[in-house]
Design an enzyme around this catalytic site. Structure first.
Site, PDB file in Angstrom:
ATOM      1  N   GLU A 175      43.731   6.590  17.995  1.00 37.39           N
ATOM      2  CA  GLU A 175      43.200   5.370  18.624  1.00 37.39           C
ATOM      3  C   GLU A 175      41.956   4.951  17.843  1.00 37.39           C
ATOM      4  O   GLU A 175      41.091   5.778  17.552  1.00 37.39           O
ATOM      5  CB  GLU A 175      42.843   5.627  20.092  1.00 37.39           C
ATOM      6  CG  GLU A 175      42.247   4.444  20.809  1.00 37.39           C
ATOM      7  CD  GLU A 175      43.218   3.285  20.908  1.00 37.39           C
ATOM      8  OE1 GLU A 175      42.903   2.224  20.317  1.00 37.39           O
ATOM      9  OE2 GLU A 175      44.276   3.436  21.543  1.00 37.39           O
ATOM     10  N   ASP A 196      41.825   4.487  12.013  1.00 38.08           N
ATOM     11  CA  ASP A 196      42.897   3.527  11.816  1.00 38.08           C
ATOM     12  C   ASP A 196      44.172   4.295  11.505  1.00 38.08           C
ATOM     13  O   ASP A 196      44.194   5.195  10.655  1.00 38.08           O
ATOM     14  CB  ASP A 196      42.552   2.581  10.669  1.00 38.08           C
ATOM     15  CG  ASP A 196      43.668   1.599  10.387  1.00 38.08           C
ATOM     16  OD1 ASP A 196      43.726   0.562  11.073  1.00 38.08           O
ATOM     17  OD2 ASP A 196      44.489   1.881   9.491  1.00 38.08           O
ATOM     18  N   ASP A 243      52.574   1.820  19.587  1.00 35.74           N
ATOM     19  CA  ASP A 243      52.304   0.862  20.670  1.00 35.74           C
ATOM     20  C   ASP A 243      50.972   0.168  20.401  1.00 35.74           C
ATOM     21  O   ASP A 243      49.957   0.441  21.047  1.00 35.74           O
ATOM     22  CB  ASP A 243      52.268   1.585  22.013  1.00 35.74           C
ATOM     23  CG  ASP A 243      52.212   0.615  23.187  1.00 35.74           C
ATOM     24  OD1 ASP A 243      52.521  -0.572  22.990  1.00 35.74           O
ATOM     25  OD2 ASP A 243      51.831   1.043  24.297  1.00 35.74           O
TER      26      ASP A 243
END
Length: 753
Positions: A319, A347, A365
């Site tokens: 994340e 990243d 996602d």
């Protein structure tokens, strides 16, 4: 007539211009982040916001051509700079308070509505700031002669450099947006008071000092930030608001439900598991004995809670925003405490590029490919990275679009592009039609008995019942999806964002563009302005267009090659500003100042009798004009060369360098060097253009600033919203090079009017 005796001295005046540069860039960065958060922004919205800012700054600078007619310019400067100190705070409060008054809560706004709202919100500040820049050119011209506009530009750029670096590396991490604006306000008020005192406006200086004290007292005693965030979320209790480099995480509750927002943009609600189940369990059913899973985004939104139901050995959750994960942990996402979960704040593309880890399942996602940043996770290059990170029987899963029992033409284009791009990296691709279309991809055949595999694994679900799984794979739905992906489609690439293009078409189809009175007036005024531009102004306009276009390309290229690294992007912008400062300083030094141009002795007495100082400045500038025009031609051609070579450079930077015994990645310093070079060339244009068409400090500064702002406006709009989405990054570079080459040819062909 102007009161020459009541003008501020050069040092206080220079401080005022630099303070204006600091506060302007702080205001621009804050308002762009807030507007993007309020309207779920993509690059089209970003282009509209930035275009409004630059266009209105240009309009303010255009109005400033008459500032040399003011009788008391020093007093006007102090008053307007004091007003400018207060406006950003009022703008921020108005944005947070009016978003849900003017627009239906929970609904998205169209591009036309966002453009009009941003125009009205930014109008007072940008007109005032642009006017002040032209006024500062005139006041500095009283001591510096024809070099006054160039000095104003250098000081303004220096302030922007300081403000941009301060915000990017310090303020965004430690204070909220309102306190960043308070800092800009304090600088403007202090500079205004100093300027008024220097001009012997004692009463005005005292009034501004009192206003500064009142602002400081209000900032300490009144928590306007918390109050405005409550306005942003009416009828909800705000539990948390935390700033980060990537946004503002806000957590609210209403009726027992806890909701997470990025500013005003909804992210997810705790306890909603349907979408998480639709992605996690079909993927895990393909490899029920998988040991290692990689989750890219969405973990806090329910993916981890569903994933820990499976007997996996390790889960890596990548994340980019630590603030979001911290907030989710604070408000009860229990899976974050599972010992199998490892948090990685980075990243995801950069992580995949650098990590040697291998996974049995990768769950992606990161949202729809509605921005360049998100589109990077749906390209052929990313899928190749994911394939390399998967085990021999590994599976990649992600979802795309909204499915409502049929495939719309816009969704069909997206599905076809995604399916063809996946097929470049994986031998087998399968789609399931849930509330969104879930893609499963791998190099081994994919299972169809998903319900039975989930039952055998002992995994319990709330929403994903066997009937829903059967419907997702029903022959009618599968035929609908197959018709969509059988149509011709381009491959989605890093530098040719096909999926982003289709996503924008889908978004525009939901919110048709309207052409109203405001758009019509702006178009007519802009066309009239461009028609009246002389060759020098056209050169400035073109270099402004090129610099904004090249900066957008470089920022996108940096994200593609290195991932979304906030410090790296901040360093690139900072170096571009540093290039502006260095370029304008070197350019201003390139030709002697007005007073040093020799005049023959036989002419001196006659000139003293017949010529005013302004006429002498114009005469001297006219002698310098041919050399300055040649400088403009060279600078414009250099920008053309840089734009034309950039596609080759981007391709080279995307590959590691191997030279002899040396092996390393030179892309990062190369990106920084290109940003610096773009700023250097752009900054050098301003003083050359001033000398090439000098009339008076205020009028000339107004003309050059206006051309620069309007060119930058069109450059950002065309590149972000039209050229790159429709034609790709490389074509955008070549078109920019063509613009620069045409402007240089016109400047060489026609005489300066």
């Amino acid at each position: 007539m102007t009161d020459n005796r009541a003008c501020p001295r050069p040092l206080p005046l220079g401080v005022s211009v630099a303070a204006l540069g600091v506060s302007a860039v702080l205001t621009q960065l804050v308002m762009m982040r807030e507007l993007l958060g309020a309207f779920e922004g993509n690059e089209l919205v970003l282009g509209a916001i930035l275009g409004n800012w630059l266009l209105l700054m240009g309009a303010g600078a255009w109005l400033g051509r008459w500032s040399d007619r003011l009788r008391q310019p020093a007093g006007v400067l102090a008053v307007l700079q004091a007003v400018l100190a207060i406006l950003p705070v009022a703008m921020l409060l108005a944005l947070r308070g009016l978003r849900h008054v003017l627009f239906l809560r929970g609904s998205a706004a169209g591009l036309s509505e966002i453009t009009v709202f941003a125009f009205a919100l930014l109008l007072p500040y940008c007109l005032t700031a642009g006017f002040l820049l032209a006024l500062a050119c005139g006041l500095l011209g009283r001591s510096a002669g024809s070099t006054g506009p160039a000095r104003a530009y250098t000081l303004d750029s220096l302030g922007a450099l300081v403000g941009g670096a301060l915000f990017s590396f310090v303020l965004v991490r430690h204070v909220d947006h309102l306190w960043a604006l308070y800092l800009g306000a304090a600088l403007n008020l202090a500079a205004a008071a100093t300027s008024a005192w220097s001009a012997r406006r004692v009463a005005l200086a005292a009034t501004i000092a009192l206003a500064t004290a009142a602002l400081a007292t209000g900032a300490v005693l009144l928590d306007l930030d918390a109050w405005s965030i409550r306005l942003e979320h009416p009828r909800q209790q705000v539990l948390l608001s935390r700033q980060s480099p990537f946004g503002r995480v806000t957590v609210t509750t209403c009726g027992g439900q806890i909701d997470f927002f990025d500013a005003a943009r909804p992210l997810f609600s705790l306890g909603e598991r349907a979408r998480a189940e639709e992605l996690v369990h079909p993927a895990m059913a393909q490899r029920p004995d998988g040991r290692r899973v990689l989750v890219i985004g969405g973990g806090a939104a329910g993916l981890l809670d569903e994933l820990v139901k499976w007997p996996v050995a390790g889960i890596d959750y990548v994340e980019i925003d630590a603030a979001l994960v911290q907030a989710a942990w604070q408000f009860g996402v229990a899976a974050l405490e599972d010992p199998r979960v490892r948090l990685i704040f980075d990243d995801a593309r950069r992580y995949l590029q650098e990590s040697p880890a291998r996974y049995d399942v990768i769950l992606l996602d990161v949202g729809e490919p509605s921005t360049f940043q998100a589109n990077r996770f749906y390209t052929r290059e990313f899928f190749a990275l994911a394939r390399r990170a998967l085990s021999e029987q590994g599976v990649l899963a992600f979802r795309l679009g909204d499915y409502a029992n049929h495939v719309s033409p816009e969704l069909a284009d997206m599905l076809a592009a995604a399916h063809r791009t996946l097929g470049e990296a994986f031998a087998h691709v399968r789609m399931l039609a849930f509330s969104s279309v879930v893609f499963l991809a791998g190099d081994r055949p994919l299972a169809t008995d998903l319900a039975e595999r989930i039952r055998q694994a002992g995994v319990r679900t709330r929403h994903l019942e066997p009937g829903i799984l059967a419907d997702a794979a029903a022959p009618l739905r599968q035929a609908d999806l197959r018709r969509a992906v059988d149509r011709p489609a381009q491959i989605n690439r890093d530098f040719n964002p096909v999926l982003y293009r289709h996503q924008m078409r889908f978004w525009i189809s939901e919110f048709p563009l309207s052409f109203g009175l405001l758009e019509g007036v702006l178009l007519v005024v802009l066309a009239a302005y461009l028609v009246r531009l002389r060759p020098v102004g056209l050169a400035v306009f073109t270099t402004g267009l090129a610099s904004s276009s090249l900066q957008i390309v470089l920022l996108i290229g940096f994200q593609i090659v290195h991932g979304y690294v906030y410090e790296g992007l901040g360093a690139m912008i900072t170096l571009f500003m540093a290039g502006l400062v260095a370029g304008s300083w070197f350019g201003a030094r390139g030709v002697p100042a007005t007073r040093s141009v020799p005049v023959r002795a036989s002419q001196r007495d006659e000139q003293q009798d017949r010529e005013t100082p302004a006429q002498t400045e114009r005469l001297t500038a006219s002698l310098q004009a041919p050399r300055s025009r040649r400088t403009l031609i060279v600078l414009t051609l250099l920008l053309a060369a840089l734009a034309g070579a950039l596609p080759w450079l981007l391709g080279a930077m995307a590959r590691p360098v191997h030279v002899g015994a040396f092996s390393g990645d030179l892309a990062r310093p190369a990106f920084l060097a290109l940003s610096l070079a773009t700023g250097l060339l752009t900054g050098w244009v301003f003083p050359a253009a001033v000398r090439a068409q000098y009339e008076s400090p205020a009028r000339t500064g107004s003309k050059v600033y206006t051309a620069d702002f309007v060119g930058s406006c069109l450059g950002s709009l065309l590149t972000a919203t039209l050229l790159i989405p429709l034609l790709g990054v490389f074509a955008a570079c070549w078109i920019t090079a063509g613009f620069c080459g045409a402007a240089a040819a016109l400047l060489a062909w026609r005489r300066v009017g």
